[in-house]
Design an enzyme around this catalytic site. Structure first.
Site: not given
Ligand code: G3P
Length: 215
Positions: A83
């Protein structure tokens, strides 16, 4: 549509993998920080459970350091996908890694123009963060629709991972648009599975079956 789990929690991954519907896992530094233990051992364990793409993120400012970290992470398992943040240095790193056949997941994508650049750099996957776009009052799913259209126009091979998913409607909308992958938190996966009418139906069938076998 492939379903990934967006977590670094081994128990959650084991539970969903046992359902036989898990295609991969995405992690990030925040998700890793919530778990205990050595991160390399955890990633190895996740790869052994999933036996599919497992995203692990590099944390560096320059492309050279990103590439070094990526090569090191890729040694953990054949399933590791690197990533990389969607910045100029990240694109340079993706180009190098793509030439080495190291799979990449370009993350923190918030615009279609960013997505075009990631695809042209040779990203294996692209992660648009739809929930965070919704959070600032814009429709995150519009970005997915734009990216699908653009990638189809030019037959870009980069697969779109709908990320930052907050609820089952996000999954439904992503599936209707034909997104390649949706990565969901464990809570959303369970919400997708549950329906109150299924539970009520099972209860009624169980009660009625007791009458049948007691005859
Ligand atoms: O895969 C990306 C994700 O982990 C981000 O999610 O909820 O932190 O915006 P969030």
């Amino acid at each position: 549509m492939k379903l990934f789990l967006d977590t670094a929690n081994i128990e959650q991954i084991r539970e969903v993998a046992a359902l036989g519907i898990l295609d991969g896992v995405t992690t990030n530094p925040t998700l890793m920080s919530k778990e205990k233990g050595n991160y390399r051992e955890s990633l190895k364990e996740i790869c052994d459970i999933v036996r599919g793409p497992v995203s692990a993120e590099v944390v560096a400012e320059g492309s050279e350091e990103m590439v070094l970290q990526a090569r090191d992470l890729a040694k953990i398992s054949e399933h590791i996908v690197i990533k990389i943040p969607l910045i100029a240095e990240g694109l340079k790193a993706v180009r190098v890694l793509s030439a080495e056949d190291v799979k990449t997941n370009v993350t923190l994508c918030f615009s279609a123009n960013q997505g075009i650049l990631a695809a042209k750099a040779g990203a294996t996957y692209l992660s648009p963060f739809i929930g965070r776009i919704d959070d600032v009052g814009q429709p995150g799913m519009d970005l997915i629709a734009d990216l699908i259209e653009i990638f189809e126009n030019y037959a870009f091979a980069t697969q779109i991972i709908v990320a930052s998913v907050r609820h089952p409607l996000h999954v439904l909308e992503a599936a209707r648009l034909g997104a390649d992958v949706v990565t969901v938190p464990h809570k959303v996966m369970m919400q997708m599975l549950k329906h109150p009418l299924t539970d009520v139906g099972i209860e009624k069938f169980n009660e009625d079956w007791k009458k049948v076998i007691s005859r």
